[in-house]
Design a protein around this motif. Structure first.
Motif, mmCIF file in Angstrom:
data_model
loop_
_atom_site.group_PDB
_atom_site.id
_atom_site.type_symbol
_atom_site.label_atom_id
_atom_site.label_comp_id
_atom_site.label_asym_id
_atom_site.label_seq_id
_atom_site.Cartn_x
_atom_site.Cartn_y
_atom_site.Cartn_z
ATOM 1 N N ILE A 2 0.895 -0.979 -0.047
ATOM 2 C CA ILE A 2 0.469 0.177 0.201
ATOM 3 C C ILE A 2 1.120 0.870 -0.130
ATOM 4 C CG2 ILE A 2 -1.438 1.387 1.533
ATOM 5 C CD1 ILE A 2 -2.859 -1.181 2.235
ATOM 6 N N HIS A 60 -1.854 1.762 -3.202
ATOM 7 C CA HIS A 60 -2.930 1.126 -3.738
ATOM 8 C C HIS A 60 -3.854 1.813 -2.279
ATOM 9 C CE1 HIS A 60 -1.091 -1.662 -6.511
ATOM 10 N NE2 HIS A 60 -0.574 -2.375 -5.361
ATOM 11 N N GLN A 61 -5.413 1.815 -2.455
ATOM 12 C CA GLN A 61 -5.957 1.817 -1.421
ATOM 13 C C GLN A 61 -6.723 0.644 -0.744
ATOM 14 O OE1 GLN A 61 -7.575 4.643 -4.656
ATOM 15 N NE2 GLN A 61 -9.048 5.929 -3.105
ATOM 16 N N ILE A 62 -6.523 -0.672 -1.423
ATOM 17 C CA ILE A 62 -6.984 -1.539 -0.346
ATOM 18 C C ILE A 62 -5.812 -2.967 -1.541
ATOM 19 C CG2 ILE A 62 -8.204 -3.671 0.044
ATOM 20 C CD1 ILE A 62 -10.901 -1.123 -1.094
ATOM 21 N N VAL A 68 -8.618 -7.726 4.202
ATOM 22 C CA VAL A 68 -8.836 -6.698 2.809
ATOM 23 C C VAL A 68 -8.104 -5.322 3.983
ATOM 24 C CG1 VAL A 68 -10.822 -4.905 2.578
ATOM 25 C CG2 VAL A 68 -11.269 -7.410 2.470
ATOM 26 N N THR A 97 -6.569 -1.884 4.126
ATOM 27 C CA THR A 97 -6.003 -0.382 4.296
ATOM 28 C C THR A 97 -5.248 0.043 4.648
ATOM 29 O OG1 THR A 97 -7.520 0.089 5.513
ATOM 30 C CG2 THR A 97 -8.368 -0.485 2.899
ATOM 31 N N GLN A 145 -8.294 -3.289 8.553
ATOM 32 C CA GLN A 145 -7.216 -4.864 8.013
ATOM 33 C C GLN A 145 -8.303 -5.678 8.682
ATOM 34 O OE1 GLN A 145 -3.896 -5.289 10.428
ATOM 35 N NE2 GLN A 145 -3.801 -3.184 9.686
ATOM 36 N N LEU A 183 -16.065 -4.323 -1.995
ATOM 37 C CA LEU A 183 -15.701 -3.476 -2.576
ATOM 38 C C LEU A 183 -16.620 -2.736 -2.792
ATOM 39 C CD1 LEU A 183 -11.991 -5.134 -4.427
ATOM 40 C CD2 LEU A 183 -12.463 -4.055 -2.586
ATOM 41 N N ARG A 215 -17.363 -0.223 -0.070
ATOM 42 C CA ARG A 215 -16.250 0.703 0.230
ATOM 43 C C ARG A 215 -16.481 1.720 -1.033
ATOM 44 N NH1 ARG A 215 -11.731 -1.654 4.134
ATOM 45 N NH2 ARG A 215 -13.306 -3.496 4.693
#
Lengths: 266, 266
Positions: free
Chosen positions: A204, A209-211, A226, A228, A232, A256, A259
């Motif tokens: 990340i 990356h966002q996720i 998942v 971020t 987590q 996703l 989000r």
């Protein structure tokens, strides 16, 4: 040696029909924007790295593109349009519901010389075909093929540029297994659970990356994280879910999509 | 380290369903011998060599198995039964006559919910399907899949043993592109014409082949050399042949069938 990704791409040959493919991608994105649809780029399958200039031998990755193909189906179900950037011989969305891989084994010749699907497969194929044809008729799925790592990177860039006008209507879902022989990159198919989250966090940080969807090699079909910068979350299938044919990709995409919708409403 | 092929195979894991596949091969050979048919083992496609024990990455070969698949069709045409030992994702006999690779693009739903081949593809598929179904009904084609180099070698051994009772009714036609990362072996996909024949002769000497079909990488679809200890014959397609869709594999198989028949009559 290339020092930045821009240099790298400038020094790397473009794949066959690159301009044609780029144009198709741009047109596809424009079409979706006119219909105010969200668009996701799903990358899928393993990339190859050639060992010779007249290539006979290459390095490859075991991925057949299951996660990418399944995720595409679930994104479509949730109303997204999908650019499916896939390894040329990878698994295609919907095809896994077709019972035999050799099409000739599925077909039969009727008395008046029609070629039909064999009765025992007809119900199953009818169902898949209806969904597939709807998707095609509404122009919701664009398939773009790559083989080598450099094909992949060139096309990924083309897709990203094409998606720029979509702003936060666009999601990049990078499920391709990018061979890490050539560019310095950590292999994300981790086999050690302790390292999994910390590597995801590093990724990340490094790639912005966002996720990151992180999983262990051996449990990738029933448990994922998942990750971020701040959170987590473990997402997993119960034994009952697995028995009922539920797929982890459905849960990933649900998560996703939620989000993405939160992100857009901020 | 293994020092002989016997040691090597003893120390190498057997592929999935090895016993089941071996039994099928033996039964297939027995069936052909009862019908007094010649049998050819055609090997096809590239072998992989894994780089890890929990395999994520591997070395591969560009071969998709075109020569093997085409040769199988021509051997069947000449009345041979074929054991088609093929890379799992390789090209299959007859499938290249099917116009689209995604089966869902070939099918349509009729008004009364039958699933049929689209009219524009029907004639072409009907023709292939008739041939394919005849072959299947007469039990003339057995497909056996491999992926790795060691799978390939184990199954090659199983086929060879199963073919022993066939004596000179059997031909081994080894068209697979065996990765030469692991076992010391010369790469036969030569790019230098001067070396081609001498390498073919070395291979005959080293591996006790009776015939080597030698070709250059770049001209492999229009010119080959049939090399034995005593003779070297060039077989090639003219420009007119190529224009008419003639395939070099037809000439190769014609040549081999003739030599096989001479060999049996001695």
């Amino acid at each position: 040696m290339a020092t930045t990704w821009k240099d790298f791409l400038d020094q790397t040959e473009k794949p066959d029909k690159f301009d044609e493919k780029s144009k198709e991608i741009i047109e596809f994105v424009k079409f979706q924007l006119r219909s105010k649809r969200n668009i996701v780029l799903v990358t899928s399958g393993g990339t190859t790295v050639p060992l010779e200039s007249k290539t006979v031998r290459f390095l490859d990755n075991f991925s057949v593109g299951t996660r990418g193909a399944l995720s595409t189906e679930y994104f479509l179900k949730r109303g997204y349009a999908v650019i499916f950037l896939t390894r040329n011989r990878g698994l295609r969305p919907f095809l896994r519901h077709v019972p035999k891989t050799n099409i000739l084994d599925l077909l039969t010749i009727t008395d008046n010389k029609d070629v039909k699907v064999k009765p025992e497969y007809e119900q199953k194929i009818l169902k898949v075909l209806q969904t597939y044809q709807e998707i095609k008729n509404e122009n919701l799925l664009l398939t773009v093929e790559f083989q080598t790592l450099s094909d992949y990177l060139q096309l990924l860039k083309a897709c990203s540029f094409a998606l720029q006008p979509a702003g936060n209507q666009a999601v990049l879902y990078l499920a391709a297994a990018v061979s890490d022989f050539y560019i310095p990159k950590d292999l994300m198919l981790e086999t050690d659970k302790d390292l999994l989250i910390s590597k995801a966090l590093q990724a990340i940080d490094k790639y912005q990356h966002q996720i990151v969807i992180a999983n262990l090699l051996e449990t990738r079909k029933k448990e994922i994280f998942v990750v971020t910068k701040e959170t987590q979350d473990c997402v997993s299938l119960s034994d009952a879910d697995i028995k009922n044919g539920k797929e982890i990709e459905e849960l990933i995409i649900d998560c996703l999509v939620e989000r993405h919708s939160q992100f857009c409403s901020v």
